[in-house]
Design a protein around this motif. Structure first.
Motif, PDB file in Angstrom:
ATOM      1  N   UNK A  94       0.835  -1.197   0.000  1.00 39.64           N
ATOM      2  CA  UNK A  94       0.000   0.000   0.000  1.00 39.64           C
ATOM      3  C   UNK A  94       0.870   1.248   0.000  1.00 39.64           C
ATOM      4  N   UNK A  95       0.393   2.278  -0.683  1.00 34.02           N
ATOM      5  CA  UNK A  95       1.012   3.600  -0.662  1.00 34.02           C
ATOM      6  C   UNK A  95      -0.044   4.618  -0.255  1.00 34.02           C
ATOM      7  N   UNK A 122      -0.065  11.038   4.387  1.00 32.66           N
ATOM      8  CA  UNK A 122      -0.658  11.471   5.653  1.00 32.66           C
ATOM      9  C   UNK A 122       0.284  12.449   6.342  1.00 32.66           C
ATOM     10  N   UNK A 123      -0.268  13.581   6.777  1.00 31.99           N
ATOM     11  CA  UNK A 123       0.508  14.581   7.527  1.00 31.99           C
ATOM     12  C   UNK A 123       1.785  15.000   6.792  1.00 31.99           C
ATOM     13  N   UNK A 124       1.627  15.329   5.507  1.00 30.71           N
ATOM     14  CA  UNK A 124       2.724  15.821   4.675  1.00 30.71           C
ATOM     15  C   UNK A 124       3.882  14.820   4.558  1.00 30.71           C
ATOM     16  N   UNK A 125       3.557  13.550   4.672  1.00 31.75           N
ATOM     17  CA  UNK A 125       4.536  12.492   4.468  1.00 31.75           C
ATOM     18  C   UNK A 125       3.914  11.410   3.586  1.00 31.75           C
ATOM     19  N   UNK A 126       4.766  10.719   2.847  1.00 31.59           N
ATOM     20  CA  UNK A 126       4.317   9.570   2.061  1.00 31.59           C
ATOM     21  C   UNK A 126       4.687   8.303   2.817  1.00 31.59           C
ATOM     22  N   UNK A 127       3.806   7.318   2.756  1.00 33.32           N
ATOM     23  CA  UNK A 127       4.043   6.066   3.474  1.00 33.32           C
ATOM     24  C   UNK A 127       3.909   4.886   2.513  1.00 33.32           C
ATOM     25  N   UNK A 128       4.774   3.915   2.744  1.00 30.35           N
ATOM     26  CA  UNK A 128       4.732   2.672   1.965  1.00 30.35           C
ATOM     27  C   UNK A 128       4.744   1.495   2.928  1.00 30.35           C
ATOM     28  N   UNK A 129       3.778   0.617   2.765  1.00 29.69           N
ATOM     29  CA  UNK A 129       3.769  -0.620   3.545  1.00 29.69           C
ATOM     30  C   UNK A 129       4.384  -1.711   2.675  1.00 29.69           C
ATOM     31  N   UNK A 130       5.550  -2.200   3.120  1.00 28.31           N
ATOM     32  CA  UNK A 130       6.314  -3.180   2.352  1.00 28.31           C
ATOM     33  C   UNK A 130       6.459  -4.442   3.193  1.00 28.31           C
ATOM     34  N   UNK A 189       7.223   2.222   5.949  1.00 26.70           N
ATOM     35  CA  UNK A 189       8.340   3.113   5.635  1.00 26.70           C
ATOM     36  C   UNK A 189       7.756   4.486   5.306  1.00 26.70           C
ATOM     37  N   UNK A 190       8.416   5.541   5.729  1.00 21.85           N
ATOM     38  CA  UNK A 190       7.950   6.889   5.423  1.00 21.85           C
ATOM     39  C   UNK A 190       8.987   7.613   4.566  1.00 21.85           C
ATOM     40  N   UNK A 191       8.526   8.657   3.877  1.00 23.21           N
ATOM     41  CA  UNK A 191       9.418   9.453   3.033  1.00 23.21           C
ATOM     42  C   UNK A 191       8.807  10.828   2.812  1.00 23.21           C
ATOM     43  N   UNK A 192       9.631  11.735   2.324  1.00 28.46           N
ATOM     44  CA  UNK A 192       9.106  13.049   1.947  1.00 28.46           C
ATOM     45  C   UNK A 192       8.257  12.924   0.684  1.00 28.46           C
ATOM     46  N   UNK A 193       8.729  12.104  -0.247  1.00 25.30           N
ATOM     47  CA  UNK A 193       7.981  11.813  -1.473  1.00 25.30           C
ATOM     48  C   UNK A 193       8.241  10.367  -1.870  1.00 25.30           C
ATOM     49  N   UNK A 194       7.218   9.733  -2.417  1.00 21.97           N
ATOM     50  CA  UNK A 194       7.361   8.394  -2.984  1.00 21.97           C
ATOM     51  C   UNK A 194       7.039   8.459  -4.471  1.00 21.97           C
ATOM     52  N   UNK A 195       7.878   7.831  -5.276  1.00 25.06           N
ATOM     53  CA  UNK A 195       7.669   7.732  -6.720  1.00 25.06           C
ATOM     54  C   UNK A 195       7.297   6.289  -7.029  1.00 25.06           C
ATOM     55  N   UNK A 229      -0.840  11.883  -6.325  1.00 25.18           N
ATOM     56  CA  UNK A 229      -1.835  11.818  -5.255  1.00 25.18           C
ATOM     57  C   UNK A 229      -1.117  12.138  -3.952  1.00 25.18           C
ATOM     58  N   UNK A 230      -1.303  13.361  -3.478  1.00 27.93           N
ATOM     59  CA  UNK A 230      -0.600  13.796  -2.287  1.00 27.93           C
ATOM     60  C   UNK A 230       0.893  13.802  -2.504  1.00 27.93           C
ATOM     61  N   UNK A 231       1.606  13.032  -1.706  1.00 24.44           N
ATOM     62  CA  UNK A 231       3.060  12.966  -1.790  1.00 24.44           C
ATOM     63  C   UNK A 231       3.545  11.787  -2.633  1.00 24.44           C
ATOM     64  N   UNK A 232       2.614  11.192  -3.371  1.00 24.94           N
ATOM     65  CA  UNK A 232       2.962  10.072  -4.250  1.00 24.94           C
ATOM     66  C   UNK A 232       2.941  10.556  -5.696  1.00 24.94           C
TER      67      UNK A 232
END
Length: 383
Positions: free
Chosen positions: A118-119, A122-130, A135-141, A260-263
């Motif tokens: 899942x990507x 939330x709260x100006x952060x991007x999250x990835x469930x791996x 895992x969090x990041x400023x941006x996810x590509x 979409x947001x930070x993604x």
């Protein structure tokens, strides 16, 4: 929770292209990137072909180049002068090896194998469930394909599907300096189809059978078409199949959300497969280059657009014509190449022409059918 400055979800062409292009920025800013892919990329699972005027960052892995191209159909046959462009081929295996060498051991890149479940933002952060871990990041590509709810009453949906053989012949039959871009002397009953031939040596070539239609074919249909073409058009009876590739590329005018947001979405997932032709490699390079440039200049990876929106309309018109079969692909492309300079067509297909250049190209085509297709597309989008 582990935090990275950036995450790239998907380690295919677009993910690796972006990672390589971001290397100077990551080093200069002392930032870290996580690159995750479900499976390792090792084999030669695909081939990318494209044209360009100037050498780019992946020039070291260009396997073969051609300065001359052929176009052939039941209407015309001509050699194309593509200067100042060069037609190029990159093999996936070489690309994967090269990018592995660039990325592995770099202190700013962490590469892992895992399933991105899942990507989200939330709260100006991007999250990835791996694999269950967050895992969090400023941006996810992300280049991971997304499920799209189709709307056939409004948009066009075709597939570009193909099977290719690298064949070795007993005698020298190929001109290594000239590639066949399109040869429409193939069965057209199942949709627009053509073969392209990329000579690698006088006795070795990639011969690829390509179809534009709503459904894929049975394996034996591709095999039969390839055998027939090699026999009747290449006049070759004895050959050995050294490699085989198969692929499917979506061709659609359905709009795609690029962010979409930070993604931020890359490649086909971000709408960077050209809807009317399926060409993707050069559009990936334009997009990833723009992202890296934006980061270097301002730390902002958000790109408004890499080409004018009117090209989406052009793609939609061609898709409508191909889907409705009011004009065959063979007729459309034959007229296009017969009445225009090849370099202008390639520039147009790269979404780089000016409006005046596009008007000149359109003036050479079937005005009635293209106008009807434009009206049909307009009525659908406002309905």
């Amino acid at each position: 929770m582990k935090h990275f400055d950036y995450i790239i979800a998907g380690g295919g062409c677009s993910g690796r292209s972006l990672a390589v292009r971001m290397l100077p920025y990551l080093k200069a800013s002392n930032k870290q990137l996580l690159l995750v892919d479900k499976l390792p990329k090792k084999g030669n699972d695909k081939t990318w072909c494209f044209w360009e005027e100037h050498a780019d960052v992946f020039e070291p892995v260009v396997y073969k180049k051609w300065n001359r191209l052929l176009f052939s159909s039941h209407f015309i046959q001509q050699e194309l002068n593509i200067y100042p462009y060069t037609y190029k081929m990159i093999r996936a295996a070489d690309f994967y090896t090269y990018t592995d060498e660039k990325l592995s051991g770099n202190p700013h890149i962490i590469t892992i194998q895992g399933n991105v479940e899942r990507l989200y933002t939330e709260n100006q952060q991007a999250y990835a469930i791996i694999d269950g871990e967050v895992y969090s990041s400023d941006y996810t590509f992300s280049s991971i394909p997304r499920i799209q709810n189709k709307r056939p009453e409004r948009y066009q949906y075709l597939l570009q599907h193909f099977m290719g053989w690298v064949i070795e012949t007993e005698t020298a039959i190929f001109d290594t300096e000239c590639a066949t871009l399109m040869d429409f002397k193939t069965p057209q009953q199942t949709g627009t189809s053509f073969v392209y031939v990329l000579p690698l040596s006088p006795k070795l070539a990639l011969v690829e059978y390509t179809v534009f239609s709503e459904q894929e074919l049975a394996t034996e249909d591709y095999t039969t078409a390839l055998k027939q073409y090699i026999d009747e058009q290449l006049h070759c009876k004895k050959y050995t199949i050294k490699e085989q590739e198969y692929g499917v590329i979506p061709m659609s005018d359905h709009p795609v959300k690029r962010q979409q947001g930070r993604i931020i979405y890359l490649g086909t997932a971000g709408g960077f497969t050209k809807g009317s032709t399926g060409y993707t490699f050069r559009f990936i390079q334009k997009h990833t280059s723009a992202i890296a440039e934006g980061l270097t200049k301002s730390g902002n990876p958000i790109i408004s657009s890499v080409f004018p929106n009117r090209f989406k309309t052009y793609d939609a018109i061609l898709l409508h014509l191909l889907g409705s079969q009011r004009l065959s692909g063979e007729e459309i492309f034959s007229e296009l190449f017969e009445k225009n300079k090849a370099k202008q067509i390639l520039k147009f297909l790269d979404n780089e022409t000016s409006l005046m250049e596009e008007i000149q190209i359109f003036s050479t085509l079937n005005k009635k059918e293209f106008t009807l297709a434009l009206l049909n597309r307009t009525l659908k989008t406002i309905a």
